[in-house]
Design an enzyme around this catalytic site. Structure first.
Site, PDB file in Angstrom:
ATOM      1  N   GLU A  39       0.985  -6.706   6.445  1.00 55.41           N
ATOM      2  CA  GLU A  39      -0.267  -7.019   5.759  1.00 55.41           C
ATOM      3  C   GLU A  39      -0.258  -8.487   5.317  1.00 55.41           C
ATOM      4  O   GLU A  39       0.783  -9.004   4.909  1.00 55.41           O
ATOM      5  CB  GLU A  39      -0.376  -6.122   4.521  1.00 55.41           C
ATOM      6  CG  GLU A  39      -1.654  -6.262   3.737  1.00 55.41           C
ATOM      7  CD  GLU A  39      -1.598  -5.461   2.430  1.00 55.41           C
ATOM      8  OE1 GLU A  39      -0.510  -5.219   1.900  1.00 55.41           O
ATOM      9  OE2 GLU A  39      -2.680  -5.081   1.941  1.00 55.41           O
ATOM     10  N   LYS A  53      -8.603  -1.027   4.427  1.00 55.24           N
ATOM     11  CA  LYS A  53      -7.747  -0.518   3.350  1.00 55.24           C
ATOM     12  C   LYS A  53      -8.560   0.158   2.257  1.00 55.24           C
ATOM     13  O   LYS A  53      -9.518  -0.406   1.728  1.00 55.24           O
ATOM     14  CB  LYS A  53      -6.941  -1.673   2.763  1.00 55.24           C
ATOM     15  CG  LYS A  53      -5.866  -1.255   1.770  1.00 55.24           C
ATOM     16  CD  LYS A  53      -5.101  -2.487   1.275  1.00 55.24           C
ATOM     17  CE  LYS A  53      -3.956  -2.136   0.361  1.00 55.24           C
ATOM     18  NZ  LYS A  53      -3.295  -3.363  -0.162  1.00 55.24           N
ATOM     19  N   CYS A  95       0.005  -0.552   2.981  1.00 51.63           N
ATOM     20  CA  CYS A  95       0.665  -0.869   1.705  1.00 51.63           C
ATOM     21  C   CYS A  95       0.430   0.164   0.596  1.00 51.63           C
ATOM     22  O   CYS A  95       0.940   1.266   0.658  1.00 51.63           O
ATOM     23  CB  CYS A  95       0.260  -2.277   1.258  1.00 51.63           C
ATOM     24  SG  CYS A  95       1.458  -3.023   0.136  1.00 51.63           S
TER      25      CYS A  95
END
Ligand SMILES: *[C@@H]1O[C@H](CO)[C@@H](O)[C@H](O)[C@H]1NC(C)=O
Ligand SMILES: *[C@@H]1O[C@H](CO)[C@@H](O)[C@H](O)[C@H]1NC(C)=O
Ligand SMILES: *[C@@H]1O[C@H](CO)[C@@H](O)[C@H](O)[C@H]1NC(C)=O
Ligand SMILES: *[C@@H]1O[C@H](CO)[C@@H](O)[C@H](O)[C@H]1NC(C)=O
Ligand SMILES: *[C@@H]1O[C@H](CO)[C@@H](O)[C@H](O)[C@H]1NC(C)=O
Ligand SMILES: *[C@@H]1O[C@H](CO)[C@@H](O)[C@H](O)[C@H]1NC(C)=O
Ligand SMILES: *[C@@H]1O[C@H](CO)[C@@H](O)[C@H](O)[C@H]1NC(C)=O
Ligand SMILES: *[C@@H]1O[C@H](CO)[C@@H](O)[C@H](O)[C@H]1NC(C)=O
Length: 512
Positions: free
Chosen positions: A81, A182, A215
């Site tokens: 990321e 995300k 993440c």
């Protein structure tokens, strides 16, 4: 002419050799930990050309890594990321770093490398697509994207566009297969949360379906748990810019714990930035870990490993057998077979510690910003029980190699509120920072005690991630883990080095 055919012949032979290298039922995966070349002034407003100049420096390194991975036969590579544009932008200052991506890819078979002019502002996508073609591998990368919106859309930001933290997936011929935006942003003010959760699954010829998330998403139900439960994903690609936090949430620890808890393969790529405590990437199967962690040196790391197409096959023999527990049906458990049936069956009620318990001082200390209840683990061997609300944790232990280090059993059952708000249930055996009780819960990296243990608890959530971190950031796998009746348990004898953390990290998503 000769040159061309020679090259063709060379490539041909090379591929034959590589395909012979791959064991049946396996594929070759690569993850790359990238020391990102950061924008020295992320608050400044750039023009597109200078934004691209900066990103191209990172992309040049990506390209070299794809080449290196191709030489080792990789069929898929995962990049971290924020690895292309860096971090610490504002909503305005990141704008020129964003690529355009069409809102829907379904009907579109777009190959940005071959069709660069289909849309404007797709320079990063073009380079990634060309890399996939060049390396003949699936490429997973993270970039910032923009999507214009109409003011009639009530969610449309005032500046008339959405900005997303986006993962993209290219097939080995450069076609843009998927994009994931995300869901669980980690204080990323430059980006918007998509109005609907993206459940992104992509198919590969070598290992079926992969799920995609990013993440902080790893700690939340959507989309991570749904991808595994509803979409039956057995492989996850996981770009991250993860800040290590001990004793429970260092990058390799949670990556390993997620693969263990769900019995899947996880391909995790982190940023390398020691000053921000970012390091720790790996390729994890239920029974093997190929990982990297280095806080001492700067630099990049490519990890390539051959892993099974069907991860549950190899995890089976290590798991506990489960009976009559509705929770087991919810959590993704290994398929039972003859090997599994032979496994030892434990009887937790028989091991309960009510009989010959010594009175042990209980104390409170802060761990991971939460108020844990602890008991010290002081004897050579023993049994301990400790509860917090509805969660009781049990520990049977025996010190094999001991020194004067202090360990403690901790329990926490409640809402975590620092750096994100989420409900956890945790049973944790940790090494304390020193010899005082107030040092328990501190960040510790080295230990010399070898402790055989069996740790279990009556969790209310079905989602438990077994964590087992040993000295100097090494990982061990538990000997056994899983549900049995209403207890989740994990045991391990003879860790390969001193025990730093053994924990059952439960996420009670419904309580968030
Ligand atoms: C980004 O911002 C954080 C918090 O303000 C700061 O600690 C960190 O050093 C910054 N990182 C970079 C690379 O500028
Ligand atoms: C790209 O931008 C140019 C200049 O703004 C514009 O003329 C052109 O129509 C755009 N092309 C596409 C495919 O949107
Ligand atoms: C490229 O790969 C995609 C996905 O694997 C496939 O659907 C498509 O047909 C391929 N295109 C070409 C030109 O081979
Ligand atoms: C478990 O152990 C207890 C106490 O020893 C015993 O009463 C009980 O029957 C055992 N349960 C099973 C399922 O073996
Ligand atoms: C931790 O929790 C205990 C029990 O609820 C309480 O007595 C103690 O004051 C708390 N400690 C802190 C630092 O909040
Ligand atoms: C866990 O065990 C304790 C002690 O037996 C009990 O009070 C508690 O209700 C149990 N929790 C759950 C969720 O069953
Ligand atoms: C810790 O591991 C690193 C390699 O990852 C090694 O260089 C170093 O010597 C180790 N330190 C100790 C104290 O074992
Ligand atoms: C693990 O160690 C405990 C105590 O040290 C012992 O009772 C048990 O048999 C061992 N288990 C295995 C699988 O070796």
């Amino acid at each position: 002419m000769w040159g061309t055919s020679f090259k063709f012949l060379f490539l041909f032979c090379y591929q034959v050799v590589l395909s012979e290298l791959i064991q049946e039922g396996h594929y070759i995966a690569a993850v790359y930990e990238h020391q990102v070349i950061l924008n020295p002034n992320p608050n400044a407003l750039f023009n597109r050309a200078s934004a691209l100049a900066l990103m191209n420096r990172n992309l040049d390194i990506y390209e070299a890594q794809v080449d290196a991975a191709a030489q080792q036969g990789a069929q898929i590579i995962v990049f971290p990321e924020d690895g292309i544009h860096g971090f610490n932008y504002t909503r305005e200052s990141i704008y020129q770093f964003l690529d355009f991506i069409p809102p829907s890819l379904h009907s579109l078979q777009w190959n940005p490398c071959l069709e660069p002019d289909l849309f404007n502002d797709t320079d990063v996508l073009q380079r990634l697509s060309c890399m996939a073609r060049r390396g003949r591998m699936y490429v997973v990368a993270n970039l910032g994207t923009k999507q214009p919106c109409e003011f009639s859309d009530p969610r449309c930001p005032l500046d008339g566009r959405y900005q997303f933290n986006t993962n993209v997936v290219f097939s080995s011929n450069g076609t843009l297969l998927a994009r994931y935006r995300k869901q669980n942003l980690y204080f990323e003010y430059a980006f918007d949360t998509p109005s609907e959760v993206d459940y992104v699954v992509f198919d590969t010829p070598f290992a079926d379906k992969f799920g995609v998330f990013t993440c902080f998403d790893i700690l939340f139900s959507e989309p991570a748990v749904s991808l595994i439960r509803k979409f039956s994903v057995k492989h996850v690609v996981f770009p991250a810019a993860w800040i290590n936090q001990l004793p429970l949430l260092s990058a390799i620890e949670i990556q390993r714990g997620f693969a263990t808890g769900f019995n899947i393969n996880v391909l995790a790529a982190n940023i390398h930035h020691t000053a921000l405590s970012m390091t720790g990437s790996g390729i994890y199967t239920p029974s093997k870990s190929f990982y990297y962690y280095d806080m001492k040196h700067e630099g990049n790391k490519l990890i390539v490993a051959q892993i099974p197409v069907n991860p549950s096959e190899e995890s089976c023999q290590k798991s506990i057998v489960y009976r009559n527990n509705i929770q087991t049906a919810l959590f993704n458990l290994p398929v039972k077979d003859d090997v599994c049936e032979k496994e030892e069956q434990r009887n937790h009620s028989g091991r309960s510690t009510t009989g010959n318990q010594i009175l042990i001082p209980m104390f409170y200390a802060e761990m991971m910003y939460d108020n844990y209840t602890f008991v010290p683990v002081t004897e050579h061997k023993g049994d301990l029980q400790l509860c917090a609300g509805s969660l009781c944790c049990y520990l049977s232990y025996q010190k094999v190699a001991s020194s004067s280090e202090l360990y403690a059993l901790g329990v926490f059952n409640g809402l975590h509120t620092v750096h994100g708000t989420y409900y956890v249930q945790v049973c944790a055996l940790v090494k304390c920072g020193g010899l005082g009780y107030d040092t328990c819960g501190q960040e510790v990296t080295h230990a010399s005690n070898i402790i055989d243990f069996h740790l279990w608890g009556n969790f209310s959530t079905s989602y438990i991630f077994p964590l087992l971190l040993t000295s100097n950031f090494t990982l061990n796998l538990p000997d056994q883990w899983g549900w049995e009746d209403s207890y989740y348990s994990m045991s391990k004898n003879e860790t390969s080095s001193g025990l730093v953390t053994a924990a059952l990290y439960g996420r009670w998503y419904e309580k968030d």
